[in-house]
Design a protein around this motif. Structure first.
Motif, PDB file in Angstrom:
ATOM      1  N   ALA A 159      -3.740  -1.697   6.881  1.00 47.21           N
ATOM      2  CA  ALA A 159      -2.706  -2.847   6.565  1.00 47.21           C
ATOM      3  C   ALA A 159      -1.292  -2.158   6.957  1.00 47.21           C
ATOM      4  O   ALA A 159      -0.835  -1.449   6.458  1.00 47.21           O
ATOM      5  CB  ALA A 159      -2.667  -3.021   5.082  1.00 47.21           C
ATOM      6  N   ARG A 160      -0.742  -2.427   8.106  1.00 44.70           N
ATOM      7  CA  ARG A 160       0.183  -1.836   8.705  1.00 44.70           C
ATOM      8  C   ARG A 160       1.522  -2.533   8.206  1.00 44.70           C
ATOM      9  O   ARG A 160       1.909  -3.486   7.833  1.00 44.70           O
ATOM     10  CB  ARG A 160       0.356  -2.040  10.148  1.00 44.70           C
ATOM     11  CG  ARG A 160      -1.035  -1.520  10.814  1.00 44.70           C
ATOM     12  CD  ARG A 160      -1.286  -1.842  12.241  1.00 44.70           C
ATOM     13  NE  ARG A 160      -1.634  -3.263  12.250  1.00 44.70           N
ATOM     14  CZ  ARG A 160      -1.687  -4.111  13.289  1.00 44.70           C
ATOM     15  NH1 ARG A 160      -1.866  -3.670  14.601  1.00 44.70           N
ATOM     16  NH2 ARG A 160      -2.143  -5.284  13.054  1.00 44.70           N
ATOM     17  N   HIS A 161       2.516  -1.404   8.062  1.00 44.97           N
ATOM     18  CA  HIS A 161       3.830  -1.770   7.525  1.00 44.97           C
ATOM     19  C   HIS A 161       4.788  -2.735   8.074  1.00 44.97           C
ATOM     20  O   HIS A 161       4.524  -2.455   9.436  1.00 44.97           O
ATOM     21  CB  HIS A 161       4.488  -0.381   7.317  1.00 44.97           C
ATOM     22  CG  HIS A 161       5.916  -0.931   6.776  1.00 44.97           C
ATOM     23  ND1 HIS A 161       6.220  -1.020   5.436  1.00 44.97           N
ATOM     24  CD2 HIS A 161       7.051  -0.850   7.206  1.00 44.97           C
ATOM     25  CE1 HIS A 161       7.500  -1.461   5.098  1.00 44.97           C
ATOM     26  NE2 HIS A 161       8.177  -1.192   6.286  1.00 44.97           N
ATOM     27  N   ARG A 207      -6.165 -10.134  10.754  1.00 47.37           N
ATOM     28  CA  ARG A 207      -6.590  -8.998  11.018  1.00 47.37           C
ATOM     29  C   ARG A 207      -7.870  -8.501  10.399  1.00 47.37           C
ATOM     30  O   ARG A 207      -8.835  -7.968  10.844  1.00 47.37           O
ATOM     31  CB  ARG A 207      -5.552  -7.671  10.597  1.00 47.37           C
ATOM     32  CG  ARG A 207      -6.108  -6.431  11.161  1.00 47.37           C
ATOM     33  CD  ARG A 207      -4.793  -5.416  10.930  1.00 47.37           C
ATOM     34  NE  ARG A 207      -4.990  -4.187  11.112  1.00 47.37           N
ATOM     35  CZ  ARG A 207      -5.276  -3.378  12.013  1.00 47.37           C
ATOM     36  NH1 ARG A 207      -5.308  -4.039  13.364  1.00 47.37           N
ATOM     37  NH2 ARG A 207      -5.553  -2.185  12.230  1.00 47.37           N
ATOM     38  N   ASN A 244       0.846  -1.172  -0.077  1.00 45.01           N
ATOM     39  CA  ASN A 244       0.176  -0.055   0.209  1.00 45.01           C
ATOM     40  C   ASN A 244       1.281   1.368  -0.034  1.00 45.01           C
ATOM     41  O   ASN A 244       1.863   1.235   0.138  1.00 45.01           O
ATOM     42  CB  ASN A 244      -0.949   0.130   1.285  1.00 45.01           C
ATOM     43  CG  ASN A 244      -0.294  -0.058   2.346  1.00 45.01           C
ATOM     44  OD1 ASN A 244       0.851   0.213   2.623  1.00 45.01           O
ATOM     45  ND2 ASN A 244      -1.235  -0.129   3.313  1.00 45.01           N
ATOM     46  N   ALA A 275       1.799   5.187   1.510  1.00 43.51           N
ATOM     47  CA  ALA A 275       1.681   5.987   2.752  1.00 43.51           C
ATOM     48  C   ALA A 275       0.635   7.251   2.674  1.00 43.51           C
ATOM     49  O   ALA A 275       1.515   8.400   2.637  1.00 43.51           O
ATOM     50  CB  ALA A 275       3.106   6.347   3.362  1.00 43.51           C
ATOM     51  N   ILE A 324       3.642  -5.660   9.125  1.00 45.11           N
ATOM     52  CA  ILE A 324       2.785  -6.513   9.888  1.00 45.11           C
ATOM     53  C   ILE A 324       1.848  -7.190   9.113  1.00 45.11           C
ATOM     54  O   ILE A 324       2.012  -8.629   8.913  1.00 45.11           O
ATOM     55  CB  ILE A 324       2.083  -5.676  11.078  1.00 45.11           C
ATOM     56  CG1 ILE A 324       2.937  -5.039  11.754  1.00 45.11           C
ATOM     57  CG2 ILE A 324       1.070  -6.784  11.615  1.00 45.11           C
ATOM     58  CD1 ILE A 324       2.407  -4.278  13.022  1.00 45.11           C
ATOM     59  N   GLU A 325       1.244  -6.608   8.181  1.00 46.41           N
ATOM     60  CA  GLU A 325       0.201  -6.848   7.100  1.00 46.41           C
ATOM     61  C   GLU A 325       0.631  -6.626   5.658  1.00 46.41           C
ATOM     62  O   GLU A 325       0.133  -7.038   4.914  1.00 46.41           O
ATOM     63  CB  GLU A 325      -1.321  -6.603   7.467  1.00 46.41           C
ATOM     64  CG  GLU A 325      -1.718  -7.034   8.648  1.00 46.41           C
ATOM     65  CD  GLU A 325      -1.803  -6.175   9.819  1.00 46.41           C
ATOM     66  OE1 GLU A 325      -1.879  -6.594  11.045  1.00 46.41           O
ATOM     67  OE2 GLU A 325      -1.632  -4.824   9.447  1.00 46.41           O
ATOM     68  N   THR A 366       4.298  -0.773   3.046  1.00 48.10           N
ATOM     69  CA  THR A 366       4.136   0.589   2.785  1.00 48.10           C
ATOM     70  C   THR A 366       5.107   1.256   2.130  1.00 48.10           C
ATOM     71  O   THR A 366       6.299   1.468   2.422  1.00 48.10           O
ATOM     72  CB  THR A 366       3.408   1.029   3.963  1.00 48.10           C
ATOM     73  OG1 THR A 366       2.537   0.321   4.804  1.00 48.10           O
ATOM     74  CG2 THR A 366       3.067   2.454   3.788  1.00 48.10           C
ATOM     75  N   GLU A 388     -10.955  -7.422  12.851  1.00 52.00           N
ATOM     76  CA  GLU A 388     -11.143  -6.050  12.887  1.00 52.00           C
ATOM     77  C   GLU A 388     -12.226  -5.479  11.731  1.00 52.00           C
ATOM     78  O   GLU A 388     -13.018  -4.565  12.057  1.00 52.00           O
ATOM     79  CB  GLU A 388      -9.933  -5.229  12.353  1.00 52.00           C
ATOM     80  CG  GLU A 388      -8.842  -5.437  13.752  1.00 52.00           C
ATOM     81  CD  GLU A 388      -9.383  -5.201  15.047  1.00 52.00           C
ATOM     82  OE1 GLU A 388     -10.091  -4.059  15.029  1.00 52.00           O
ATOM     83  OE2 GLU A 388      -9.148  -5.726  15.989  1.00 52.00           O
ATOM     84  N   PRO A 407      -2.813   3.009   5.451  1.00 51.50           N
ATOM     85  CA  PRO A 407      -1.742   2.579   6.178  1.00 51.50           C
ATOM     86  C   PRO A 407      -2.075   1.891   7.699  1.00 51.50           C
ATOM     87  O   PRO A 407      -1.376   1.311   8.203  1.00 51.50           O
ATOM     88  CB  PRO A 407      -0.659   3.593   6.373  1.00 51.50           C
ATOM     89  CG  PRO A 407      -1.134   4.387   5.277  1.00 51.50           C
ATOM     90  CD  PRO A 407      -2.704   4.341   4.949  1.00 51.50           C
ATOM     91  N   THR A 408      -3.396   2.368   8.131  1.00 55.53           N
ATOM     92  CA  THR A 408      -3.602   1.808   9.501  1.00 55.53           C
ATOM     93  C   THR A 408      -4.281   0.677   9.341  1.00 55.53           C
ATOM     94  O   THR A 408      -4.277  -0.198  10.302  1.00 55.53           O
ATOM     95  CB  THR A 408      -4.640   3.104  10.104  1.00 55.53           C
ATOM     96  OG1 THR A 408      -3.961   4.145  10.040  1.00 55.53           O
ATOM     97  CG2 THR A 408      -5.181   2.789  11.509  1.00 55.53           C
TER      98      THR A 408
END
Length: 95
Positions: free
Chosen positions: A20-22, A61, A9, A11, A24-25, A28, A65, A17-18
């Motif tokens: 799918a976090r860099h 996630r 994704n 930034a 982690i998922e 970015t 979520e 970015p929230t």
């Protein structure tokens, strides 16, 4: 994410970015710069373990979520809280 695939994704100043976090998922990258985008895609192609790990984390996630039932429940709770807060403000202004 829900399909268990790794995410690349950008930034952007948005929720992306929230969600799918860099690291982690997702990976970015800065928007509008093709070199980091190509590097991120190459990284996933060259590192199947990383790709699989990001995909698993994203699927987990997404289910935890962003499930429709959770969205509905959270929206309902937000509205209920807003109604309750407004009611207290009205009561306080009338006192």
């Amino acid at each position: 994410m829900a399909a268990g695939l790794p995410i690349v994704n950008t930034a952007l100043p948005s929720g992306v970015p929230t969600v799918a976090r860099h690291g982690i998922e997702a990976l970015t990258v800065p928007p509008g710069d093709p070199a980091p985008l190509a590097d991120a895609i190459r990284c996933l192609l060259d590192s199947p373990g990383l790709a699989a790990s990001l995909g698993r984390a994203g699927k987990k996630r997404a289910a935890a979520e962003y499930d429709l039932r959770q969205f509905i429940d959270r929206t309902h709770a937000l509205y209920a809280d807003s109604i309750e807060t407004r009611g207290r403000r009205v009561e306080a202004s009338q006192a």
